[in-house]
Every structure is written in structure tokens, then in C-alpha cells.
Design a protein around this motif. Structure first.
Motif, PDB file in Angstrom:
ATOM      1  N   LEU A 315     -10.982 -49.629  28.016  1.00 57.11           N
ATOM      2  CA  LEU A 315     -11.106 -48.231  28.460  1.00 57.11           C
ATOM      3  C   LEU A 315     -12.020 -47.432  27.541  1.00 57.11           C
ATOM      4  N   ILE A 316     -11.953 -47.691  26.243  1.00 57.67           N
ATOM      5  CA  ILE A 316     -12.790 -46.958  25.277  1.00 57.67           C
ATOM      6  C   ILE A 316     -14.265 -47.192  25.562  1.00 57.67           C
ATOM      7  N   LYS A 317     -14.619 -48.395  25.991  1.00 55.02           N
ATOM      8  CA  LYS A 317     -16.021 -48.720  26.300  1.00 55.02           C
ATOM      9  C   LYS A 317     -16.576 -47.831  27.417  1.00 55.02           C
ATOM     10  N   LYS A 318     -15.698 -47.334  28.292  1.00 53.42           N
ATOM     11  CA  LYS A 318     -16.139 -46.506  29.414  1.00 53.42           C
ATOM     12  C   LYS A 318     -16.258 -45.024  29.048  1.00 53.42           C
ATOM     13  N   ALA A 319     -15.587 -44.595  27.969  1.00 50.57           N
ATOM     14  CA  ALA A 319     -15.663 -43.183  27.541  1.00 50.57           C
ATOM     15  C   ALA A 319     -15.666 -43.134  26.020  1.00 50.57           C
ATOM     16  N   GLY A 323     -13.670 -39.668  24.861  1.00 54.40           N
ATOM     17  CA  GLY A 323     -12.380 -40.183  25.276  1.00 54.40           C
ATOM     18  C   GLY A 323     -11.936 -39.587  26.600  1.00 54.40           C
ATOM     19  N   TYR A 324     -10.646 -39.674  26.880  1.00 53.99           N
ATOM     20  CA  TYR A 324     -10.096 -39.219  28.154  1.00 53.99           C
ATOM     21  C   TYR A 324      -9.284 -37.934  28.027  1.00 53.99           C
ATOM     22  N   GLY A 325      -9.175 -37.400  26.803  1.00 55.13           N
ATOM     23  CA  GLY A 325      -8.371 -36.197  26.591  1.00 55.13           C
ATOM     24  C   GLY A 325      -6.949 -36.538  26.214  1.00 55.13           C
ATOM     25  N   VAL A 326      -6.314 -35.659  25.461  1.00 60.19           N
ATOM     26  CA  VAL A 326      -4.953 -35.930  24.987  1.00 60.19           C
ATOM     27  C   VAL A 326      -3.943 -35.982  26.129  1.00 60.19           C
ATOM     28  N   GLY A 327      -4.278 -35.369  27.258  1.00 56.72           N
ATOM     29  CA  GLY A 327      -3.354 -35.381  28.385  1.00 56.72           C
ATOM     30  C   GLY A 327      -3.430 -36.634  29.227  1.00 56.72           C
ATOM     31  N   ASP A 328      -4.605 -37.285  29.266  1.00 55.29           N
ATOM     32  CA  ASP A 328      -4.836 -38.366  30.228  1.00 55.29           C
ATOM     33  C   ASP A 328      -4.917 -39.755  29.621  1.00 55.29           C
ATOM     34  N   ALA A 329      -4.955 -39.876  28.293  1.00 52.22           N
ATOM     35  CA  ALA A 329      -5.156 -41.187  27.663  1.00 52.22           C
ATOM     36  C   ALA A 329      -4.088 -42.188  28.081  1.00 52.22           C
ATOM     37  N   ASN A 330      -2.829 -41.820  28.012  1.00 56.87           N
ATOM     38  CA  ASN A 330      -1.752 -42.747  28.370  1.00 56.87           C
ATOM     39  C   ASN A 330      -1.722 -43.026  29.870  1.00 56.87           C
ATOM     40  N   GLN A 358      -5.713 -45.325  19.827  1.00 54.29           N
ATOM     41  CA  GLN A 358      -5.139 -44.172  20.516  1.00 54.29           C
ATOM     42  C   GLN A 358      -6.033 -42.941  20.352  1.00 54.29           C
ATOM     43  N   THR A 359      -6.522 -42.729  19.133  1.00 62.12           N
ATOM     44  CA  THR A 359      -7.408 -41.585  18.882  1.00 62.12           C
ATOM     45  C   THR A 359      -8.723 -41.743  19.633  1.00 62.12           C
ATOM     46  N   LEU A 360      -9.276 -42.950  19.644  1.00 63.92           N
ATOM     47  CA  LEU A 360     -10.510 -43.196  20.397  1.00 63.92           C
ATOM     48  C   LEU A 360     -10.306 -42.954  21.889  1.00 63.92           C
ATOM     49  N   LEU A 361      -9.146 -43.340  22.404  1.00 58.25           N
ATOM     50  CA  LEU A 361      -8.833 -43.083  23.814  1.00 58.25           C
ATOM     51  C   LEU A 361      -8.725 -41.585  24.093  1.00 58.25           C
TER      52      LEU A 361
END
Length: 432
Positions: A315-319, A323-330, A358-361
Motif C-alpha cells: 500500500l505504501i508503494k501506491k501513496a 500516505g492515506y491519512g490518519v483516518g483511512d490507513a487502517n 504505520q506512519t508511512l501508511l
């Protein structure tokens, strides 16, 4: 009379007094008592909230005095919090992100507040005294709870059955049904990963900074048993590293070969304890025999963690940048689990189980830089083996758990890292 003596000793061990500075005295004592009850979960929250309030009052109303030695690396964690706040803008799940930010407030406030407070090295030792007492008390309470849950009444007789499903042997309960004395079930108050980190830190403190040999040996033995029962693989693997660092530190002071050999033998004995832990042996056998591609429905905790890492990296490779934001990572992780049939991970809604990933996400490489900068600052300080051991323990724990997701990890890092960054001119040893 004995009660009064013990109470006086307890206050002496824990109480921090800063002459002529009431706000600093209150601030540091609230943190020390917060660390005392930190292994018991939410009981510590009022202490840390009050310490932040006192710190803020001091920050805005302090009188001019001796200039404060300010390290710019103190700004790294607050900068990470700001980046996380900005990421809410591109998070669809606003409420999840907001809840995480509320829990993360300590990483914004405590670095500033600690930077502006009067500090001596003895203050950290007093705080670690509190954590030491708290971890030992939590061990005693967990042991009592495990015994209480294991007591069964059958036909008017008291029986001791520690298996969760009931009437299983020790080996069967560890493999299949769970056991009240082993693993996560032995930690009644907080997640075992966090209590394991606290235990590691106080063991480091005992090894390097406590004079009394009797207290040192007794407490380390007690806490090693605690880690053994918690079966935290990361913490148990780090124990020999502490032993090796201690050996390196003591080599100069021990001329006799026998004494040097004895010190080196300690981490080897600990390593043997690790590999004999029944929970770890079971995990190893399952991991060795598991076919990743054909058996994702039934996995061990170790395999689930590996699958979480794989999903996070993909997932990190795509963003990579934001990242995806603290709300959407999980949520993104959950979608990935479902698409790839990672059934155990999906059912448990696992996060990355690695704070770096987790931080990268959450906030991409920009946030990751601010996560790592404090450690760069720590290595630039004049670190001794005590500091180095704590820094390595913190970095090691971040690799095996998303420590900045829950309150118990957030507040610990928010205070411990600034304490290490705020390096005084003197480094006295203490006895407890």
C-alpha cells in the motif's frame, strides 16, 4: 512504626523536589506518579493531564531566569502531530482520525513542556523508579488475577485449571485454548507489547544505574519471569542485547577473567530461557510448517504480523509521499486483507504491527522523517550505554508494534524521548 518508615522510604524513592520552583516540582511529580500507574492503564490519565496543565501554566507565566538549553529536535514530535492533523484533510474517515489525534496530544505538548522545565538527571531516575514499582505491582496483580481465574469449584472442591477452555493440559492450553498464565491473557490491564516495553526499560535502568546489587538481582529476576510469562518475542529477543551491552560496559572494571566470563554468561542463559518458552516454541513450529500461499485462513500471530507488513509495504508503494491519512490507513489495510484472503488479519482488523510502516501508511515519507528525527538527535547527544540501550529498545519496539496507536505507547514515547533529548551536564548514579 514500620508502616511509617516504609512510607517515608517510598516517598524518598519517588518524590521529586525542585528547590524554589513549585511548578517544576508539581510537573515532575505528576509525571512520576503517572509512570507509577501507567502499567495499570487509564489510571495514569489524570496525572498526565494535570502535568500538561501545570506545564502550560509554567510555559506562559514563567519568570525570566536562566536561559533554557533548547534542542531543535524537540520540535520533531510536535511536527509529526501537525502533519497527522493536516492528513485529516484527505481522510474520508474523519472520526477515526480525530480520535487518534486526541490520543496523540501528548506528542504535541510534552516535548515543548519538558524542554521549558528545569531538569536534572536524577529526575529521570525518579520517574523510572515509579515505572519500576508500577511494573512489579502489575506483575503481582496479574498473577493474582490469573490464579483467581484458574480456580474452579467442582463437587465442593477447589481445582486449579489455568486453561481458558477448561480441562486442558498446560501444553494443550498453550497451543489450542489459551492459558491464563501465558501470553496476552496474563496482561489484564494493557496490551502485553506495552507492558513488555516498560519492563525492558526498567531492566535497563536496573542494570546500568542502580547501585544496590541485591535490589538489582532480585528485580531483574522478577521482571525476567514477567517477560517470560508475557511471551513477548520482541522483548525477550532484546534481553540478550542488554546483557551484551552490560558486558561491554563492565569489561574495563573487571580484571578477572572469571568475572568477565560470568557477565557474558548472563545473556546466554537468558537466550536459553527464550527458546524454552512454550509459547515461542509453538509459534516457531507453526511458522516453520506453514505454507503462506495455501493456508492464510489459519495463521499464527507471527505470520499475521508478516502478512500485515507485506500488505503495508504494498500500500505504501501506491501513496509514498503523503500516505492515506490518519483516518483511512487502517481501512486501506482492511480492504487489502479482504482482497487477498488474509482472513485472520481481516477478522481482527490488524494495523501494520510496525510503527515505521504505520506512519508511512498514515502520513507518508514526510511524516516518517519527523518520526525518525528525534532518534537522530538522540544519537547526536553524548550518549552512554544506558542511553544507548534505551534508544535501541525504543527503536526495536517500534519495529514489532504500532506503538503510537494506543495511549499507553503514545504517552510513554512523548515523555521518554524528550527526557533523553534534554541532556544535562551531570549524570549522577542513584540507589533505590
Amino acid at each position: 512504626m514500620n508502616v511509617q518508615i516504609y512510607l517515608t522510604q517510598f516517598i524518598k524513592i519517588l518524590f521529586i523536589k525542585v528547590e524554589g520552583n513549585l511548578s517544576a516540582t508539581l510537573f515532575w511529580n505528576l509525571i512520576a506518579f503517572g509512570f507509577l500507574v501507567l502499567p495499570f492503564g487509564v489510571l495514569s490519565t489524570p496525572f498526565f493531564i494535570l502535568s500538561m496543565v501545570i506545564g502550560l501554566i509554567h510555559f506562559f507565566y514563567k519568570k525570566q531566569g536562566k536561559p533554557i538549553r533548547f534542542n531543535w529536535f524537540f520540535l520533531s514530535l510536535p511536527a509529526l502531530f501537525i502533519v497527522m492533523t493536516i492528513s485529516l484533510y484527505y481522510s474520508y474517515d474523519f472520526n477515526t482520525g480525530k480520535n487518534l489525534l486526541e490520543r496523540s496530544l501528548p506528542i504535541f505538548f510534552f516535548p515543548f513542556l519538558i524542554a521549558c522545565q528545569y531538569y536534572e538527571r536524577r529526575i529521570m531516575f525518579k520517574i523510572l523508579n515509579g515505572l519500576l514499582i508500577g511494573t512489579i505491582l502489575s506483575f503481582c496483580c496479574n498473577l493474582i488475577f490469573a490464579l483467581w481465574r484458574s480456580i474452579k469449584i467442582k463437587k465442593g472442591q477447589f481445582l486449579l485449571d489455568s486453561s481458558i477452555k477448561g480441562q486442558l493440559t498446560l501444553k494443550e492450553s498453550i497451543i489450542d485454548g489459551g492459558n491464563y498464565f501465558i501470553g496476552g491473557e496474563f496482561s489484564s490491564f494493557i496490551h502485553p507489547s506495552y507492558i513488555s516495553l516498560y519492563v525492558l526499560i526498567v531492566i535497563i535502568y536496573l542494570v546500568f544505574k542502580v547501585h544496590s546489587l541485591k535490589i538489582k538481582v532480585l528485580c531483574i529476576a522478577f521482571l525476567t519471569i514477567y517477560l517470560f510469562l508475557l511471551s513477548s518475542k520482541a522483548a525477550l529477543l532484546f534481553l540478550p542485547i542488554i546483557g551484551v551491552l552490560s558486558f561491554l560496559g563492565k569489561m574495563k572494571s573487571y580484571n578477572g577473567k572469571f568475572k568477565s566470563f560470568f557477565i557474558l554468561l548472563a545473556p546466554i542463559v537468558i537466550f536459553l530461557l527464550i527458546i524454552l518458552n512454550p509459547r515461542i516454541l509453538v509459534e516457531y513450529d507453526r511458522l516453520k510448517n506453514l505454507e503462506f500461499e495455501n493456508n492464510l485462513k489459519y495463521t499464527t500471530s507471527s505470520v499475521s504480523r508478516i502478512l500485515s507488513w507485506k500488505a503495508s509495504i504494498d500500500l505504501i508503494k501506491k501513496a509514498p509521499l503523503l500516505g492515506y491519512g490518519v483516518g483511512d490507513a487502517n481501512e486501506e489495510l482492511l480492504i487489502y486483507y479482504l482482497k487477498n484472503d488474509y482472513f485472520t488479519n481481516a477478522d481482527n482488523k490488524y494495523n501494520s504491527h510496525n510503527q515505521y510502516l504505520q506512519t508511512l501508511l498514515q502520513v507518508g515519507h514526510i511524516g516518517f522523517v519527523f518520526l525518525m528525527l528525534p532518534f537522530v538527535g538522540l544519537f547526536k547527544n553524548r550518549v552512554d550505554l544506558f542511553d544507548l540501550s534505551i534508544i535501541l529498545a525504543l527503536l526495536f519496539s517500534l519495529f514489532f508494534e504500532s506503538m503510537l496507536i494506543r495511549y499507553h505507547g503514545i504517552v510513554f514515547y512523548a515523555i521518554m524521548i524528550p527526557l533523553l533529548l534534554k541532556y544535562p551536564d551531570t549524570k549522577p548514579k542513584v540507589s533505590i
